[in-house]
Design an enzyme around this catalytic site. Sequence first.
Site, PDB file in Angstrom:
ATOM      1  N   SER A  72     -56.638  17.832  49.838  1.00 53.01           N
ATOM      2  CA  SER A  72     -54.737  18.343  50.385  1.00 53.01           C
ATOM      3  C   SER A  72     -54.959  20.130  49.921  1.00 53.01           C
ATOM      4  CB  SER A  72     -53.441  18.000  50.125  1.00 53.01           C
ATOM      5  OG  SER A  72     -53.670  15.817  50.825  1.00 53.01           O
ATOM      6  N   SER A  87     -46.781  16.422  51.746  1.00 54.41           N
ATOM      7  CA  SER A  87     -48.519  16.091  52.201  1.00 54.41           C
ATOM      8  C   SER A  87     -48.671  15.519  52.823  1.00 54.41           C
ATOM      9  CB  SER A  87     -48.776  15.989  50.724  1.00 54.41           C
ATOM     10  OG  SER A  87     -50.117  16.131  50.630  1.00 54.41           O
ATOM     11  N   LYS A 106     -54.035  22.308  53.464  1.00 56.06           N
ATOM     12  CA  LYS A 106     -52.707  22.503  53.775  1.00 56.06           C
ATOM     13  C   LYS A 106     -52.457  23.511  53.347  1.00 56.06           C
ATOM     14  CE  LYS A 106     -51.829  17.480  54.240  1.00 56.06           C
ATOM     15  NZ  LYS A 106     -52.425  16.196  53.177  1.00 56.06           N
TER      16      LYS A 106
END
Length: 373
Positions: free
Chosen positions: A55, A115, A58
């Site tokens: 993640s 997230s 991102k």
Amino acid sequence: MKHLFLSLLLYCVVSSALAQADNLSIAAKAYLLSDFQTGQTLASQNAHEQIEPASLTKLMTAYVVFSALKQHRLELNQAVPVSQTAWKMIGSRMFIEPNKQVTVDELIRGMIVQSGNDACIALAEAVAGSEANFAGIMNKEAARLSMKNTHFTNSTGLPDPNHYTTAYDLSLLATAIIRDFPEFYPLYSQKEYTYNNITQPNRNRLLWIDPHVDGMKTGWTKNAGFCLITSAMRDKRRLISVVIGAKSANARSAESQRLLNYGFQSYDTLQLYKKNDSLTTIHLWKGAQNELKAGFDRDVYFTLPKGQSDRLKATMEYKQPLIAPVQRGQEVGTVKFTLDDKLIETYPLVALEEVGVANIFGRTWDSVKLLLN
């Protein structure tokens, strides 16, 4: 000249002298600690080895979205349709629904704080029409930011053999977000966010533990392990840590905290000179004046390891003969920094003023002196 030499001798340092920290051990597959202001690496291990970003991806998704907002291709209050692809997205989610309106602002917070993979897909489709097109933009931005060992295939960080980066490249990306989008960076310090009556906390535990920490992003997959990019500011000095492949959520927080503490305790960052400050004057031939003011075309910062300043030296070299006309910003020399007689950094010395040519008599006289020299 003497003042410049002594000042730099006392305070300068460069990144190549800082990359290894002999007494530092971080329990992670890879890590990197950098100074935001100078970009210098203070400590690292396996920083250029290919890793799965999870993640942490991102951050680039956010960078592209922030760019679209800055260019007015998106607006914060703009309503975004939720596709079936976004709604059914696996992994962490902010729980958007096709029949419920959601704005760009809400999606950004869902992506950063919660997230949410679903938020990433919705934003990618809003910017580029599809996630595949969006990934193409991500890769263009990565190339522009000199993330040379990075390739993205999606906006979420879900595993893919062709989706990879390095700790070093991620440090470049984190730095770019703080530098290029200061208006959006405070979102990374938001501790929780509620959407669709569901409140989720920010997974960056250091936001609760260390008051100096104000970002940035966690990540996890089975292959990547527990990852965390952290930014903290103490006494107007900002450091960025990247920890990849810790064994648990607690471990990534603890190791990131250790990295930050090490950097703040072992180094100082000082501003030696401001952009356009006059550092020296250089003799100018055939000009309307015979001396030219010179300095740096940027603010000059250096990160200083405590107790090592006496090993550093700096010297100026001028372009001679320097003949008019000279344009403001024209390179007229260099300042070279050496550590133990090894060249480790060079900065251009530039003209701080524009100087035209002298009259015919001045030019002729200087021509004669040049011939005699």
